[in-house]
Structure formats: structure tokens, C-alpha cells
Design a protein around this motif. Structure first.
Motif, PDB file in Angstrom:
ATOM      1  N   GLY A  22     -29.723 -20.664 -57.605  1.00 55.93           N
ATOM      2  CA  GLY A  22     -30.282 -22.004 -57.742  1.00 55.93           C
ATOM      3  C   GLY A  22     -30.205 -22.560 -59.147  1.00 55.93           C
ATOM      4  N   SER A  23     -29.639 -21.814 -60.096  1.00 55.33           N
ATOM      5  CA  SER A  23     -29.601 -22.279 -61.486  1.00 55.33           C
ATOM      6  C   SER A  23     -28.488 -23.294 -61.744  1.00 55.33           C
ATOM      7  N   GLY A  24     -27.606 -23.478 -60.767  1.00 57.36           N
ATOM      8  CA  GLY A  24     -26.578 -24.504 -60.922  1.00 57.36           C
ATOM      9  C   GLY A  24     -25.188 -23.959 -61.186  1.00 57.36           C
ATOM     10  N   LYS A  25     -24.972 -22.682 -60.925  1.00 53.05           N
ATOM     11  CA  LYS A  25     -23.671 -22.071 -61.212  1.00 53.05           C
ATOM     12  C   LYS A  25     -22.560 -22.694 -60.367  1.00 53.05           C
ATOM     13  N   SER A  26     -22.823 -22.816 -59.072  1.00 50.84           N
ATOM     14  CA  SER A  26     -21.794 -23.394 -58.203  1.00 50.84           C
ATOM     15  C   SER A  26     -21.555 -24.858 -58.565  1.00 50.84           C
ATOM     16  N   THR A  27     -22.638 -25.556 -58.861  1.00 52.96           N
ATOM     17  CA  THR A  27     -22.517 -26.958 -59.268  1.00 52.96           C
ATOM     18  C   THR A  27     -21.604 -27.066 -60.490  1.00 52.96           C
ATOM     19  N   LEU A  28     -21.841 -26.210 -61.483  1.00 52.95           N
ATOM     20  CA  LEU A  28     -21.033 -26.240 -62.704  1.00 52.95           C
ATOM     21  C   LEU A  28     -19.573 -25.913 -62.405  1.00 52.95           C
ATOM     22  N   LEU A  29     -19.349 -24.893 -61.593  1.00 49.07           N
ATOM     23  CA  LEU A  29     -17.967 -24.502 -61.290  1.00 49.07           C
ATOM     24  C   LEU A  29     -17.234 -25.638 -60.568  1.00 49.07           C
ATOM     25  N   HIS A  30     -17.953 -26.316 -59.682  1.00 47.88           N
ATOM     26  CA  HIS A  30     -17.344 -27.447 -58.970  1.00 47.88           C
ATOM     27  C   HIS A  30     -16.985 -28.577 -59.937  1.00 47.88           C
ATOM     28  N   LEU A  31     -17.834 -28.798 -60.935  1.00 49.68           N
ATOM     29  CA  LEU A  31     -17.521 -29.849 -61.916  1.00 49.68           C
ATOM     30  C   LEU A  31     -16.329 -29.434 -62.774  1.00 49.68           C
ATOM     31  N   LEU A  32     -16.306 -28.155 -63.190  1.00 49.19           N
ATOM     32  CA  LEU A  32     -15.179 -27.675 -63.999  1.00 49.19           C
ATOM     33  C   LEU A  32     -13.877 -27.771 -63.208  1.00 49.19           C
ATOM     34  N   GLY A  33     -13.959 -27.524 -61.914  1.00 47.07           N
ATOM     35  CA  GLY A  33     -12.773 -27.547 -61.064  1.00 47.07           C
ATOM     36  C   GLY A  33     -12.479 -28.905 -60.455  1.00 47.07           C
ATOM     37  N   THR A  34     -13.181 -29.925 -60.881  1.00 45.61           N
ATOM     38  CA  THR A  34     -13.017 -31.317 -60.419  1.00 45.61           C
ATOM     39  C   THR A  34     -13.217 -31.482 -58.915  1.00 45.61           C
ATOM     40  N   LEU A  35     -13.964 -30.565 -58.307  1.00 46.90           N
ATOM     41  CA  LEU A  35     -14.316 -30.754 -56.896  1.00 46.90           C
ATOM     42  C   LEU A  35     -15.449 -31.772 -56.773  1.00 46.90           C
ATOM     43  N   ASP A  36     -16.177 -31.959 -57.860  1.00 46.24           N
ATOM     44  CA  ASP A  36     -17.262 -32.925 -57.892  1.00 46.24           C
ATOM     45  C   ASP A  36     -17.270 -33.526 -59.298  1.00 46.24           C
TER      46      ASP A  36
END
Ligand code: ADP
Ligand code: MG
Length: 253
Positions: free
Chosen positions: A61-75
Motif C-alpha cells: 500500500g505504500s505506492g510501489k506499483s503506482t510508482l512503477l506504473h508512472l515510471l513505465g508510462t502506464l499511468d
């Protein structure tokens, strides 16, 4: 509050260090659902050097997936920037981001995300079909199939080419997903809890494979995990706490 560093400050200090491949600065992301807003990333700064194997660790829940998605331009972030090879990428149009992911990024996920009706070989060929388009793909299908087969052999699936995901074990599915991620020779591999669904032995096998790809092929890897034992496989670990990077521990490469 410390001001966000400039991009120049995120760059390597000496010419002997490898160049920065991927960097982000001041990333903000809040999820909104009706009246509820969940601030997840609150100013994330990060620089990843070419050839590095970096682990991003943080609680669930700390935002790891969110960050990875931003780095990978998925979001896309609410604010802040993501740069790849010195070019800003977070604000590219969707078509540009699709192209970037197809050509330069490989991604693997905890749940593999293979296409269930396709064999391992077909799953691995998919990024090439997208890259070349139908006509150009078929004119070089023989060469691409040989290439995909070689990659599947490289990840230990030489005897599973024509198996569908449901006919593979979890470890084999993740190997197939890694092979698919490698098909277009990416410069960067983004991995979201890549061993999260695997038992210890299979998880170790996947981490060994990622380590080899980093060491032998020079693949830059960013892996997120909640498990510090897994993060210890990386050269460097950064920790996501309350939406920011907390510290930077470093191990010998
Ligand atoms: P981690 O990968 O570190 O477990 P996530 O990035 O998946 O964390 O999620 C961080 C927080 O954002 C969690 O509180 C989660 O519930 C919330 N969240 C994630 N994705 C969404 C979404 N699409 N909509 C609303 N909230 C979300
Ligand atoms: Mg996650």
C-alpha cells in the motif's frame, strides 16, 4: 521541506559513473474515488543508472506499483516529470508512450499477465507483432520465431514453447513473461513483485535469472518488492515511505 533537486543534481557526479537511464522528479499521485482522495506519491525523486539493478522497497500500500506504473508510462502523474535517456516521457501522447513501452521497456508483474489463449512462443512473439505490424511481421516471421525460441531457451523454457499458460507452473509463467519482456531487446526492465506469487525455490530461480540478465546482458532492472530479502539481490535499495524516498542503502555491485 527540502526543495526537489534539479535534474542536473540527479545526474551522476563523475564521468566514471554510468549515465542516468531513467529519472523522475517530484512525482505526485493521488487517487480519487468520489469524496475520498488517497494521496499515494507525494514528491518522489529517483535516478536509475544504466546497467543498475535497483530495488524499490516499501510496505504493502505504500505506492510501489503506482510508482512503477508512472515510471513505465502506464499511468500519468498529477505533477512531476519522468525522463528516459534525458527525454521527458510522462507527457507524451498515448501513442508515443505505447511505442516507448513496446521498444524500450520490458515489464513483468506479480500475476504474469500472459495472454491465456496463446502458447508461450506466441506470447513472446506478441511484442514483435505489435512492433512490426502484420505485414512486416510475416515477412520476417521465421527469423522472429527463431529469436523468440532462443529467448525461451535462455530463460529455461525450451521444452515449453507450445504450452499455454494454464499448462505451465507459476515459475514457468514468470519465465515466459520475462521472455516476452525481452523480445524487443529493451533497455529497461520494470518488475512489480516478480516473485510475489511464487514459492521460495521458484522465486530464487527468477531472481537468479534477473541477476544474470543484469550481469551478463547489462539489462537495467528496476524491481519493486515488499520483501527486504528479495531487495537484497539488487545493487541498491531505495525505500518508499509516506509517498517519498526515504533512504539510499548501497551494496557492492
Ligand atoms: P503497493 O504496490 O506498494 O502495495 P499501490 O501502488 O498498489 O501500493 O497502492 C497504493 C495505494 O493506492 C493503496 O492505498 C491503494 O489502495 C491505492 N490505489 C492503488 N490503485 C488505485 C486505484 N486505481 N484507485 C484508487 N486507489 C488506488
Ligand atoms: Mg503493488
Amino acid at each position: 521541506m527540502r526543495p526537489n533537486p534539479t535534474l542536473a543534481e540527479l545526474m551522476p557526479r563523475s564521468a566514471t559513473e554510468r549515465p542516468t537511464l531513467l529519472a523522475c522528479r517530484g512525482l505526485l499521485k493521488t487517487y480519487r474515488k468520489g469524496p475520498v482522495s488517497v494521496p499515494v506519491l507525494q514528491g518522489v525523486d529517483l535516478a536509475v543508472r544504466a546497467g543498475e539493478m535497483l530495488a524499490i522497497i516499501g510496505q504493502s500500500g505504500s505506492g510501489k506499483s503506482t510508482l512503477l506504473h508512472l515510471l513505465g508510462t502506464l499511468d500519468q502523474p498529477d505533477a512531476g516529470e519522468v525522463h528516459f535517456e534525458g527525454h521527458r516521457i510522462d507527457n507524451l501522447p498515448a501513442s508515443g508512450r505505447d511505442l516507448l513501452r513496446n521498444r524500450y521497456f520490458g515489464m513483468i508483474f506479480q500475476a504474469y499477465h500472459l495472454t491465456p489463449e496463446m502458447t508461450a512462443l506466441e506470447n513472446v512473439l506478441l511484442p514483435a507483432m505489435i512492433r512490426y505490424g502484420v505485414f512486416s511481421y510475416w515477412t520476417q516471421a521465421r527469423k522472429l520465431k527463431a529469436q523468440a525460441t532462443a529467448i525461451l531457451e535462455r530463460v529455461g523454457l525450451g521444452k515449453r514453447l507450445h504450452h499455454k499458460p494454464r499448462e505451465l507452473s507459476g515459475g514457468e509463467m514468470q519465465r515466459a513473461a520475462i521472455a516476452r519482456a525481452l523480445m524487443n531487446s529493451p533497455k529497461l526492465l520494470l518488475a512489480d513483485e516478480p516473485t510475489g506469487n511464487l514459492d521460495q525455490a521458484n522465486g530464487e530461480g527468477i531472481l537468479d535469472l534477473l541477476g544474470e540478465l543484469n550481469q551478463q546482458a547489462g539489462l537495467t532492472i528496476v524491481m519493486v518488492t515488499h520483501d527486504s530479502a528479495i531487495a537484497a539481490r539488487a545493487h541498491r535499495t531505495v525505500t518508499l515511505v509516506e509517498g517519498r524516498m526515504q533512504d539510499a542503502g548501497r551494496r557492492a555491485a
